[in-house]
Design a protein around this motif. Structure first.
Motif, PDB file in Angstrom:
ATOM      1  N   UNK A 113       0.828  -1.206   0.000  1.00 38.38           N
ATOM      2  CA  UNK A 113       0.000   0.000   0.000  1.00 38.38           C
ATOM      3  C   UNK A 113       0.864   1.258   0.000  1.00 38.38           C
ATOM      4  N   UNK A 114       1.912   1.259   0.809  1.00 42.97           N
ATOM      5  CA  UNK A 114       2.801   2.432   0.842  1.00 42.97           C
ATOM      6  C   UNK A 114       3.496   2.606  -0.502  1.00 42.97           C
ATOM      7  N   UNK A 115       3.929   1.491  -1.137  1.00 38.04           N
ATOM      8  CA  UNK A 115       4.515   1.574  -2.479  1.00 38.04           C
ATOM      9  C   UNK A 115       3.534   2.218  -3.453  1.00 38.04           C
ATOM     10  N   UNK A 116       2.292   1.734  -3.447  1.00 38.30           N
ATOM     11  CA  UNK A 116       1.280   2.242  -4.383  1.00 38.30           C
ATOM     12  C   UNK A 116       0.988   3.720  -4.149  1.00 38.30           C
ATOM     13  N   UNK A 117       0.804   4.106  -2.904  1.00 39.84           N
ATOM     14  CA  UNK A 117       0.498   5.503  -2.597  1.00 39.84           C
ATOM     15  C   UNK A 117       1.699   6.392  -2.927  1.00 39.84           C
ATOM     16  N   UNK A 118       2.897   5.878  -2.704  1.00 42.40           N
ATOM     17  CA  UNK A 118       4.099   6.622  -3.068  1.00 42.40           C
ATOM     18  C   UNK A 118       4.187   6.839  -4.570  1.00 42.40           C
ATOM     19  N   UNK A 119       3.816   5.812  -5.332  1.00 44.69           N
ATOM     20  CA  UNK A 119       3.826   5.927  -6.796  1.00 44.69           C
ATOM     21  C   UNK A 119       2.792   6.948  -7.270  1.00 44.69           C
ATOM     22  N   UNK A 120       1.616   6.946  -6.626  1.00 39.08           N
ATOM     23  CA  UNK A 120       0.583   7.936  -6.978  1.00 39.08           C
ATOM     24  C   UNK A 120       1.074   9.352  -6.678  1.00 39.08           C
ATOM     25  N   UNK A 121       1.718   9.521  -5.536  1.00 34.63           N
ATOM     26  CA  UNK A 121       2.244  10.850  -5.174  1.00 34.63           C
ATOM     27  C   UNK A 121       3.364  11.262  -6.135  1.00 34.63           C
ATOM     28  N   UNK A 122       4.215  10.308  -6.500  1.00 35.30           N
ATOM     29  CA  UNK A 122       5.309  10.603  -7.431  1.00 35.30           C
ATOM     30  C   UNK A 122       4.763  11.046  -8.782  1.00 35.30           C
ATOM     31  N   UNK A 123       3.670  10.422  -9.214  1.00 36.65           N
ATOM     32  CA  UNK A 123       3.043  10.798 -10.489  1.00 36.65           C
ATOM     33  C   UNK A 123       2.526  12.236 -10.450  1.00 36.65           C
ATOM     34  N   UNK A 124       2.237  12.722  -9.246  1.00 40.93           N
ATOM     35  CA  UNK A 124       1.781  14.107  -9.072  1.00 40.93           C
ATOM     36  C   UNK A 124       2.944  15.057  -8.784  1.00 40.93           C
ATOM     37  N   UNK A 126       5.038  14.717  -6.271  1.00 39.02           N
ATOM     38  CA  UNK A 126       5.209  14.874  -4.817  1.00 39.02           C
ATOM     39  C   UNK A 126       6.013  13.705  -4.268  1.00 39.02           C
ATOM     40  N   UNK A 127       6.640  13.955  -3.112  1.00 36.42           N
ATOM     41  CA  UNK A 127       7.362  12.895  -2.422  1.00 36.42           C
ATOM     42  C   UNK A 127       6.422  12.196  -1.455  1.00 36.42           C
ATOM     43  N   UNK A 128       6.816  10.985  -1.084  1.00 39.32           N
ATOM     44  CA  UNK A 128       6.061  10.254  -0.083  1.00 39.32           C
ATOM     45  C   UNK A 128       6.236  10.946   1.272  1.00 39.32           C
ATOM     46  N   UNK A 129       5.284  10.758   2.160  1.00 43.32           N
ATOM     47  CA  UNK A 129       5.377  11.346   3.491  1.00 43.32           C
ATOM     48  C   UNK A 129       6.502  10.670   4.275  1.00 43.32           C
ATOM     49  N   UNK A 130       7.217  11.446   5.077  1.00 49.25           N
ATOM     50  CA  UNK A 130       8.341  10.923   5.854  1.00 49.25           C
ATOM     51  C   UNK A 130       7.879   9.813   6.791  1.00 49.25           C
ATOM     52  N   UNK A 131       6.735   9.996   7.451  1.00 47.31           N
ATOM     53  CA  UNK A 131       6.250   8.972   8.381  1.00 47.31           C
ATOM     54  C   UNK A 131       5.938   7.666   7.653  1.00 47.31           C
ATOM     55  N   UNK A 132       5.435   7.764   6.430  1.00 48.85           N
ATOM     56  CA  UNK A 132       5.157   6.561   5.642  1.00 48.85           C
ATOM     57  C   UNK A 132       6.463   5.875   5.239  1.00 48.85           C
ATOM     58  N   UNK A 133       7.442   6.666   4.852  1.00 52.66           N
ATOM     59  CA  UNK A 133       8.748   6.116   4.485  1.00 52.66           C
ATOM     60  C   UNK A 133       9.411   5.440   5.681  1.00 52.66           C
TER      61      UNK A 133
END
Length: 168
Positions: A113-124, A126-133
């Protein structure tokens, strides 16, 4: 339940080795403790887990067997993604509870899920949230260490194969 020499996953702290089980006097109370040391670490850090503290002992989990991991990886594509909250604090609490549960399927679902949400943010852009990373790194560390022990392979091989499979 556990014995000296056992490797266990201790919640979000990762893989630990039970180096001793002994009576200790902390304050004015003597209790029996599992003494844990981070697996493969050269640090002298120790974790003392009271054997009679159900909450803390419940986040100690024996390593999964090869067969259990094979079964989990065969079903990884059928796993549902974990819940995603737009509130960062709620997500952080959820991720911590998943890591503490020692439920490898839930941890794998969280990673995916974090990979997928990170990819969605990257497409926009944006970077992934630090807490998620941070949660992602802890989860990957736990699984990488455990899988390398269980299968007797180098951690770099785990990262190249198993974690890539999870992310797809």
């Amino acid at each position: 339940m556990f014995k000296i020499g056992d490797n266990v996953v201790y919640g979000s702290n990762g893989v630990m080795t039970v180096v001793d089980i002994r009576e200790e006097l902390f304050g004015d109370t003597e209790r029996r403790y599992y003494v844990l040391h981070p697996y493969g670490s050269s640090s002298e850090s120790l974790f003392f887990v009271p054997t009679d503290n159900e909450k803390l002992v419940s986040i100690m989990s024996p390593l999964m067997s090869r067969e259990e991991y094979i079964s989990v990886f065969r079903s990884v594509k059928e796993l549902s993604d974990c819940e995603w909250s737009s509130d960062g604090r709620s997500r952080t609490e959820l991720f911590k509870s998943i890591l503490d549960s020692c439920d490898r399927s839930s941890i794998i679902a969280m990673i995916r899920t974090i990979y997928k949400m990170g990819a969605l943010r990257a497409a926009l852009g944006k970077k992934n949230f630090v807490s998620d990373e941070n949660a992602l790194r802890k989860a990957e560390r736990i699984l990488t260490t455990e899988i390398s022990i269980v299968f007797g392979i180098d951690e770099s091989e785990v990262k190249e194969t198993a974690l890539r499979e999870i992310g797809e």
